[in-house]
Design a protein around this motif. Structure first.
Motif, PDB file in Angstrom:
ATOM      1  N   ASP A  39      91.084  42.719  68.859  1.00 14.59           N
ATOM      2  CA  ASP A  39      92.453  42.511  68.374  1.00 14.59           C
ATOM      3  C   ASP A  39      92.696  41.056  67.982  1.00 14.59           C
ATOM      4  O   ASP A  39      93.452  40.777  67.064  1.00 14.59           O
ATOM      5  N   GLN A  40      92.059  40.121  68.668  1.00 13.60           N
ATOM      6  CA  GLN A  40      92.308  38.706  68.429  1.00 13.60           C
ATOM      7  C   GLN A  40      91.466  38.152  67.288  1.00 13.60           C
ATOM      8  O   GLN A  40      91.772  37.090  66.769  1.00 13.60           O
ATOM      9  N   GLN A  41      90.401  38.824  66.908  1.00 11.23           N
ATOM     10  CA  GLN A  41      89.551  38.314  65.838  1.00 11.23           C
ATOM     11  C   GLN A  41      90.242  38.533  64.504  1.00 11.23           C
ATOM     12  O   GLN A  41      90.828  39.571  64.255  1.00 11.23           O
ATOM     13  N   PRO A  42      90.175  37.507  63.616  1.00 16.51           N
ATOM     14  CA  PRO A  42      90.836  37.656  62.316  1.00 16.51           C
ATOM     15  C   PRO A  42      90.177  38.758  61.495  1.00 16.51           C
ATOM     16  O   PRO A  42      88.983  39.009  61.587  1.00 16.51           O
ATOM     17  N   ASN A  43      90.998  39.395  60.712  1.00 21.10           N
ATOM     18  CA  ASN A  43      90.525  40.478  59.866  1.00 21.10           C
ATOM     19  C   ASN A  43      89.731  39.892  58.703  1.00 21.10           C
ATOM     20  O   ASN A  43      90.130  38.909  58.097  1.00 21.10           O
ATOM     21  N   GLN A  44      88.612  40.501  58.370  1.00 22.05           N
ATOM     22  CA  GLN A  44      87.733  39.966  57.328  1.00 22.05           C
ATOM     23  C   GLN A  44      88.420  39.967  55.966  1.00 22.05           C
ATOM     24  O   GLN A  44      88.267  39.031  55.200  1.00 22.05           O
ATOM     25  N   THR A  45      89.200  40.984  55.668  1.00 20.07           N
ATOM     26  CA  THR A  45      89.874  41.019  54.369  1.00 20.07           C
ATOM     27  C   THR A  45      90.913  39.906  54.263  1.00 20.07           C
ATOM     28  O   THR A  45      91.115  39.352  53.189  1.00 20.07           O
ATOM     29  N   GLN A  46      91.554  39.570  55.370  1.00 23.60           N
ATOM     30  CA  GLN A  46      92.514  38.466  55.341  1.00 23.60           C
ATOM     31  C   GLN A  46      91.792  37.143  55.082  1.00 23.60           C
ATOM     32  O   GLN A  46      92.314  36.284  54.373  1.00 23.60           O
ATOM     33  N   ASP A  47      90.609  36.983  55.647  1.00 23.29           N
ATOM     34  CA  ASP A  47      89.830  35.765  55.407  1.00 23.29           C
ATOM     35  C   ASP A  47      89.434  35.654  53.943  1.00 23.29           C
ATOM     36  O   ASP A  47      89.499  34.577  53.354  1.00 23.29           O
ATOM     37  N   ILE A  48      89.012  36.762  53.361  1.00 23.11           N
ATOM     38  CA  ILE A  48      88.615  36.756  51.956  1.00 23.11           C
ATOM     39  C   ILE A  48      89.814  36.447  51.067  1.00 23.11           C
ATOM     40  O   ILE A  48      89.710  35.657  50.124  1.00 23.11           O
ATOM     41  N   LYS A  49      90.952  37.052  51.375  1.00 25.03           N
ATOM     42  CA  LYS A  49      92.164  36.782  50.585  1.00 25.03           C
ATOM     43  C   LYS A  49      92.560  35.312  50.691  1.00 25.03           C
ATOM     44  O   LYS A  49      92.964  34.703  49.702  1.00 25.03           O
ATOM     45  N   ALA A  50      92.457  34.746  51.886  1.00 22.68           N
ATOM     46  CA  ALA A  50      92.816  33.342  52.064  1.00 22.68           C
ATOM     47  C   ALA A  50      91.868  32.437  51.288  1.00 22.68           C
ATOM     48  O   ALA A  50      92.299  31.453  50.679  1.00 22.68           O
ATOM     49  N   MET A  51      90.578  32.775  51.277  1.00 20.46           N
ATOM     50  CA  MET A  51      89.618  31.968  50.535  1.00 20.46           C
ATOM     51  C   MET A  51      89.859  32.096  49.031  1.00 20.46           C
ATOM     52  O   MET A  51      89.832  31.115  48.304  1.00 20.46           O
ATOM     53  N   MET A  52      90.096  33.293  48.578  1.00 20.42           N
ATOM     54  CA  MET A  52      90.298  33.523  47.149  1.00 20.42           C
ATOM     55  C   MET A  52      91.622  32.959  46.652  1.00 20.42           C
ATOM     56  O   MET A  52      91.766  32.683  45.465  1.00 20.42           O
ATOM     57  N   SER A  53      92.587  32.776  47.538  1.00 19.61           N
ATOM     58  CA  SER A  53      93.886  32.251  47.102  1.00 19.61           C
ATOM     59  C   SER A  53      93.757  30.839  46.530  1.00 19.61           C
ATOM     60  O   SER A  53      94.566  30.444  45.693  1.00 19.61           O
ATOM     61  N   SER A  54      92.736  30.094  46.952  1.00 15.46           N
ATOM     62  CA  SER A  54      92.559  28.747  46.397  1.00 15.46           C
ATOM     63  C   SER A  54      92.043  28.801  44.965  1.00 15.46           C
ATOM     64  O   SER A  54      92.089  27.790  44.265  1.00 15.46           O
ATOM     65  N   PHE A  55      91.554  29.950  44.515  1.00 17.34           N
ATOM     66  CA  PHE A  55      91.066  30.105  43.142  1.00 17.34           C
ATOM     67  C   PHE A  55      92.035  30.893  42.269  1.00 17.34           C
ATOM     68  O   PHE A  55      91.683  31.302  41.173  1.00 17.34           O
ATOM     69  N   MET A  56      93.257  31.105  42.754  1.00 16.36           N
ATOM     70  CA  MET A  56      94.257  31.870  42.004  1.00 16.36           C
ATOM     71  C   MET A  56      95.270  30.928  41.357  1.00 16.36           C
ATOM     72  O   MET A  56      95.554  29.855  41.872  1.00 16.36           O
ATOM     73  N   ASP A  57      95.827  31.369  40.225  1.00 15.83           N
ATOM     74  CA  ASP A  57      96.891  30.597  39.592  1.00 15.83           C
ATOM     75  C   ASP A  57      98.235  31.042  40.170  1.00 15.83           C
ATOM     76  O   ASP A  57      98.300  31.833  41.104  1.00 15.83           O
ATOM     77  N   ASP A  58      99.325  30.522  39.599  1.00 16.82           N
ATOM     78  CA  ASP A  58     100.658  30.821  40.111  1.00 16.82           C
ATOM     79  C   ASP A  58     101.025  32.299  39.974  1.00 16.82           C
ATOM     80  O   ASP A  58     101.844  32.808  40.746  1.00 16.82           O
ATOM     81  N   ASN A  59     100.439  32.989  39.010  1.00 14.82           N
ATOM     82  CA  ASN A  59     100.743  34.401  38.791  1.00 14.82           C
ATOM     83  C   ASN A  59      99.883  35.331  39.641  1.00 14.82           C
ATOM     84  O   ASN A  59     100.037  36.548  39.573  1.00 14.82           O
ATOM     85  N   GLY A  60      98.960  34.801  40.395  1.00 14.61           N
ATOM     86  CA  GLY A  60      98.089  35.620  41.222  1.00 14.61           C
ATOM     87  C   GLY A  60      96.828  36.072  40.512  1.00 14.61           C
ATOM     88  O   GLY A  60      96.093  36.906  41.034  1.00 14.61           O
ATOM     89  N   ASN A  61      96.580  35.534  39.334  1.00 18.12           N
ATOM     90  CA  ASN A  61      95.364  35.870  38.591  1.00 18.12           C
ATOM     91  C   ASN A  61      94.267  34.875  38.930  1.00 18.12           C
ATOM     92  O   ASN A  61      94.528  33.731  39.291  1.00 18.12           O
ATOM     93  N   LEU A  62      93.034  35.296  38.762  1.00 17.89           N
ATOM     94  CA  LEU A  62      91.892  34.436  39.035  1.00 17.89           C
ATOM     95  C   LEU A  62      91.848  33.324  37.991  1.00 17.89           C
ATOM     96  O   LEU A  62      91.824  33.573  36.795  1.00 17.89           O
TER      97      LEU A  62
END
Length: 94
Positions: free
Chosen positions: A35-58
């Motif tokens: 329960d305490q371990q971060p979810n892998q999909t949340q980690d991927i989303k957080a990493m990918m958010s640094s490569f997204m523009d303001d509209n949410g596109n890559l």
């Protein structure tokens, strides 16, 4: 062989005694439950958010800049790794 330190704390193994001059300090590490371990999909989303523009596109420019930084770092560390390889090979043989 473990031995007790003077203040009757936890046993001190020889590695910690040699490398750190005594027992480890701080609380012992605790296992995290599922329960305490971060979810892998949340980690991927957080990493990918640094490569997204303001509209949410890559944003390809940000993605290519990140890849360029990785390649530059590899090029800078390559001579150091080549110098360390004989040392690593020596440990590998033993």
């Amino acid at each position: 062989m473990a031995r007790q330190n003077n203040d009757q704390g936890p046993p001190v193994d020889p590695f910690n005694q040699m490398m750190f001059f005594g027992p480890p300090t701080g609380p012992p590490p605790q296992q995290q439950s599922q329960d305490q371990q971060p979810n892998q999909t949340q980690d991927i989303k957080a990493m990918m958010s640094s490569f997204m523009d303001d509209n949410g596109n890559l944003d390809m420019n940000k993605l290519m800049d990140g890849a360029d930084q990785v390649f530059k770092m590899v090029d800078k560390t390559k001579p150091m790794i080549k110098q360390l390889s004989p040392l690593l090979n020596m440990f590998k043989k033993q």
